[in-house]
Scaffold this motif. Structure first.
Motif, PDB file in Angstrom:
ATOM      1  N   VAL A   8      53.890  58.851  -8.219  1.00  0.00           N
ATOM      2  CA  VAL A   8      55.014  59.679  -8.645  1.00  0.00           C
ATOM      3  C   VAL A   8      54.990  61.043  -7.944  1.00  0.00           C
ATOM      4  O   VAL A   8      54.059  61.831  -8.134  1.00  0.00           O
ATOM      5  N   ASP A   9      55.977  61.285  -7.106  1.00  0.00           N
ATOM      6  CA  ASP A   9      56.337  62.623  -6.612  1.00  0.00           C
ATOM      7  C   ASP A   9      55.192  63.427  -5.988  1.00  0.00           C
ATOM      8  O   ASP A   9      55.033  64.613  -6.278  1.00  0.00           O
ATOM      9  N   VAL A  10      54.432  62.803  -5.106  1.00  0.00           N
ATOM     10  CA  VAL A  10      53.349  63.516  -4.410  1.00  0.00           C
ATOM     11  C   VAL A  10      53.966  64.173  -3.175  1.00  0.00           C
ATOM     12  O   VAL A  10      53.850  63.701  -2.052  1.00  0.00           O
ATOM     13  N   GLN A  11      54.670  65.277  -3.434  1.00  0.00           N
ATOM     14  CA  GLN A  11      55.509  65.939  -2.444  1.00  0.00           C
ATOM     15  C   GLN A  11      55.066  67.379  -2.227  1.00  0.00           C
ATOM     16  O   GLN A  11      54.478  68.001  -3.113  1.00  0.00           O
ATOM     17  N   ASN A  12      55.413  67.905  -1.061  1.00  0.00           N
ATOM     18  CA  ASN A  12      55.003  69.264  -0.713  1.00  0.00           C
ATOM     19  C   ASN A  12      55.427  70.310  -1.730  1.00  0.00           C
ATOM     20  O   ASN A  12      54.676  71.250  -2.008  1.00  0.00           O
ATOM     21  N   ASP A  13      56.617  70.188  -2.302  1.00  0.00           N
ATOM     22  CA  ASP A  13      57.062  71.198  -3.259  1.00  0.00           C
ATOM     23  C   ASP A  13      56.310  71.126  -4.589  1.00  0.00           C
ATOM     24  O   ASP A  13      56.398  72.055  -5.398  1.00  0.00           O
ATOM     25  N   PHE A  14      55.573  70.043  -4.833  1.00  0.00           N
ATOM     26  CA  PHE A  14      54.819  69.901  -6.084  1.00  0.00           C
ATOM     27  C   PHE A  14      53.315  70.081  -5.890  1.00  0.00           C
ATOM     28  O   PHE A  14      52.564  70.022  -6.865  1.00  0.00           O
ATOM     29  N   THR A  15      52.858  70.264  -4.650  1.00  0.00           N
ATOM     30  CA  THR A  15      51.445  70.517  -4.410  1.00  0.00           C
ATOM     31  C   THR A  15      51.259  71.992  -4.065  1.00  0.00           C
ATOM     32  O   THR A  15      52.232  72.738  -3.913  1.00  0.00           O
ATOM     33  N   GLU A  16      50.036  72.411  -3.964  1.00  0.00           N
ATOM     34  CA  GLU A  16      49.735  73.829  -3.768  1.00  0.00           C
ATOM     35  C   GLU A  16      50.568  74.420  -2.635  1.00  0.00           C
ATOM     36  O   GLU A  16      50.693  73.842  -1.563  1.00  0.00           O
ATOM     37  N   GLY A  17      51.172  75.595  -2.914  1.00  0.00           N
ATOM     38  CA  GLY A  17      52.003  76.283  -1.933  1.00  0.00           C
ATOM     39  C   GLY A  17      53.459  75.883  -1.961  1.00  0.00           C
ATOM     40  O   GLY A  17      54.282  76.505  -1.287  1.00  0.00           O
ATOM     41  N   GLY A  18      53.825  74.871  -2.748  1.00  0.00           N
ATOM     42  CA  GLY A  18      55.209  74.418  -2.821  1.00  0.00           C
ATOM     43  C   GLY A  18      56.016  75.217  -3.819  1.00  0.00           C
ATOM     44  O   GLY A  18      55.492  76.038  -4.575  1.00  0.00           O
ATOM     45  N   LEU A  20      57.277  74.423  -6.584  1.00  0.00           N
ATOM     46  CA  LEU A  20      56.779  74.174  -7.944  1.00  0.00           C
ATOM     47  C   LEU A  20      55.378  73.575  -7.877  1.00  0.00           C
ATOM     48  O   LEU A  20      55.061  72.620  -8.581  1.00  0.00           O
ATOM     49  N   GLY A  21      54.561  74.129  -7.016  1.00  0.00           N
ATOM     50  CA  GLY A  21      53.226  73.588  -6.792  1.00  0.00           C
ATOM     51  C   GLY A  21      52.358  73.613  -8.035  1.00  0.00           C
ATOM     52  O   GLY A  21      52.373  74.581  -8.797  1.00  0.00           O
ATOM     53  N   VAL A  22      51.616  72.532  -8.257  1.00  0.00           N
ATOM     54  CA  VAL A  22      50.687  72.454  -9.379  1.00  0.00           C
ATOM     55  C   VAL A  22      49.257  72.448  -8.854  1.00  0.00           C
ATOM     56  O   VAL A  22      48.977  71.895  -7.783  1.00  0.00           O
ATOM     57  N   VAL A 135      49.668  54.066 -13.010  1.00  0.00           N
ATOM     58  CA  VAL A 135      50.512  55.218 -12.723  1.00  0.00           C
ATOM     59  C   VAL A 135      49.639  56.405 -12.318  1.00  0.00           C
ATOM     60  O   VAL A 135      48.649  56.712 -12.983  1.00  0.00           O
ATOM     61  N   ALA A 136      50.042  57.074 -11.222  1.00  0.00           N
ATOM     62  CA  ALA A 136      49.363  58.268 -10.732  1.00  0.00           C
ATOM     63  C   ALA A 136      50.414  59.207 -10.169  1.00  0.00           C
ATOM     64  O   ALA A 136      51.546  58.818  -9.932  1.00  0.00           O
ATOM     65  N   GLY A 137      50.035  60.476  -9.944  1.00  0.00           N
ATOM     66  CA  GLY A 137      50.948  61.396  -9.277  1.00  0.00           C
ATOM     67  C   GLY A 137      51.141  62.708  -9.993  1.00  0.00           C
ATOM     68  O   GLY A 137      50.276  63.176 -10.741  1.00  0.00           O
ATOM     69  N   ILE A 138      52.317  63.293  -9.784  1.00  0.00           N
ATOM     70  CA  ILE A 138      52.637  64.654 -10.213  1.00  0.00           C
ATOM     71  C   ILE A 138      54.028  64.647 -10.864  1.00  0.00           C
ATOM     72  O   ILE A 138      54.931  63.993 -10.359  1.00  0.00           O
ATOM     73  N   VAL A 165      46.152  62.344 -11.406  1.00  0.00           N
ATOM     74  CA  VAL A 165      47.347  63.032 -11.892  1.00  0.00           C
ATOM     75  C   VAL A 165      47.052  64.529 -11.942  1.00  0.00           C
ATOM     76  O   VAL A 165      45.904  64.941 -12.079  1.00  0.00           O
ATOM     77  N   ALA A 166      48.099  65.327 -11.811  1.00  0.00           N
ATOM     78  CA  ALA A 166      47.998  66.776 -11.955  1.00  0.00           C
ATOM     79  C   ALA A 166      49.253  67.250 -12.660  1.00  0.00           C
ATOM     80  O   ALA A 166      50.348  66.760 -12.380  1.00  0.00           O
ATOM     81  N   GLY A 167      49.074  68.207 -13.580  1.00  0.00           N
ATOM     82  CA  GLY A 167      50.196  68.649 -14.387  1.00  0.00           C
ATOM     83  C   GLY A 167      50.536  70.107 -14.210  1.00  0.00           C
ATOM     84  O   GLY A 167      49.786  70.866 -13.592  1.00  0.00           O
ATOM     85  N   VAL A 168      51.658  70.490 -14.790  1.00  0.00           N
ATOM     86  CA  VAL A 168      52.140  71.858 -14.710  1.00  0.00           C
ATOM     87  C   VAL A 168      51.218  72.792 -15.494  1.00  0.00           C
ATOM     88  O   VAL A 168      50.856  73.862 -15.020  1.00  0.00           O
ATOM     89  N   ALA A 169      50.827  72.375 -16.692  1.00  0.00           N
ATOM     90  CA  ALA A 169      49.977  73.216 -17.537  1.00  0.00           C
ATOM     91  C   ALA A 169      48.972  72.338 -18.285  1.00  0.00           C
ATOM     92  O   ALA A 169      49.299  71.200 -18.645  1.00  0.00           O
ATOM     93  N   PRO A 170      47.773  72.844 -18.538  1.00  0.00           N
ATOM     94  CA  PRO A 170      46.767  72.033 -19.223  1.00  0.00           C
ATOM     95  C   PRO A 170      47.206  71.534 -20.599  1.00  0.00           C
ATOM     96  O   PRO A 170      47.038  70.360 -20.912  1.00  0.00           O
ATOM     97  N   ALA A 171      47.783  72.410 -21.430  1.00  0.00           N
ATOM     98  CA  ALA A 171      48.144  71.994 -22.790  1.00  0.00           C
ATOM     99  C   ALA A 171      49.221  70.923 -22.790  1.00  0.00           C
ATOM    100  O   ALA A 171      49.113  69.912 -23.503  1.00  0.00           O
TER     101      ALA A 171
END
Length: 194
Positions: A8-18, A20-22, A135-138, A165-171
Motif C-alpha cells: 500500500v502506497d510506498v511512494q515518495n510523498d509518504f516516505t521521509e522527505g515527502g 506527507l512523509g512518515v 498487507v504491508a505499506g504506508i 508498515v509505518a504510520g502517521v502517528a504512534p497512537a
C-alpha cells in the motif's frame, strides 16, 4: 486457495522527505524489497497501490490549503510527479498488478482503485481464487487500515506484516492495528529472508 500481497502506497510523498512523509517509510520500502527478493514466489498476486491524484482540483475536498490531517491534506501524490512514484528503495519488479487510486476523489483503500487496464482489486482476487492476503505499506493508520478492513469485508483472511508498515502517528497506528486485530486480522512479522 491463493495468496496475495498488498503493498500500500510506498511512494515518495509518504516516505521521509515527502509532502506527507512518515517516519520509517524508507525502511518499509527497503524491507519490502528484501521480502520480495526471497518470497515473491509465495504469492499468486502482488498488488501495489499508489495514490494518483489529479492536481487540477481539490480532489473532492481531499486537498486543502488549511488541512485538518484527518479528512483533508496538503497536496500530495499528484499524477505524473516524482512524489507519486514508488520510493527508490522499493524494487517493484515483482509486482503483478499496479493499482492507482484517488483520481479526483479521496481514496484510502486500494479496493477503491483500478489497474491501468481497468481491473478492480476485488475482481482480481476472485479471478485468482485468493483467500489469504498479507498487507504491508504506508500508512498504518490510514490506507493500510482501510485496505485491510476492505479485504476482511470481502471475505479474505488478512495478515498485517507489522514490521513492514509505518504510520502517521504512534497512537493512531496502534489503534489501527488493534482495530484490525479485533476485525479478524492476524498481526505477524514478515517471513525471514530466504
Amino acid at each position: 486457495m491463493g495468496k496475495a500481497l498488498f503493498i500500500v502506497d510506498v511512494q515518495n510523498d509518504f516516505t521521509e522527505g515527502g509532502a506527507l512523509g512518515v517516519e520509517g517509510g524508507d525502511a518499509v520500502a527497503e524491507g519490502l524489497t528484501r521480502l520480495l527478493a526471497g518470497h515473491a514466489g509465495d504469492y499468486d498476486l502482488i498488488i501495489a497501490s499508489r495514490d494518483w491524484h489529479d492536481g487540477a482540483n481539490d480532489n473532492g475536498g481531499h486537498f486543502s490549503e488549511a488541512p485538518d490531517f484527518v479528512d483533508s491534506w496538503p497536496v500530495h501524490c499528484v499524477a505524473g510527479t516524482p512524489g507519486a512514484e514508488y520510493d527508490p528503495g522499493f524494487d517493484a519488479s515483482a509486482v503483478t498488478h499496479h493499482v492507482k487510486k484517488g483520481q479526483g476523489v479521496p481514496a484510502y483503500s486500494l479496493f477503491e482503485g483500478t489497474t491501468d487496464a481497468g481491473e478492480k482489486v476485488e475482481e482480481l482476487l476472485d479471478a485468482h481464487g485468493i483467500v489469504d492476503v498479507d498487507v504491508a505499506g504506508i500508512a498504518t493508520d490510514y490506507c493500510v487500515r482501510a485496505s485491510a478492513l476492505d479485504a476482511i469485508a470481502h471475505g479474505r483472511h488478512v495478515r498485517i506484516l507489522t514490521d513492514l508498515v509505518a504510520g502517521v502517528a504512534p497512537a493512531s497506528s496502534e489503534a489501527a492495528l488493534a482495530e484490525l486485530a479485533h476485525a479478524g486480522a492476524e498481526l505477524v512479522s514478515s517471513p525471514a529472508p530466504a
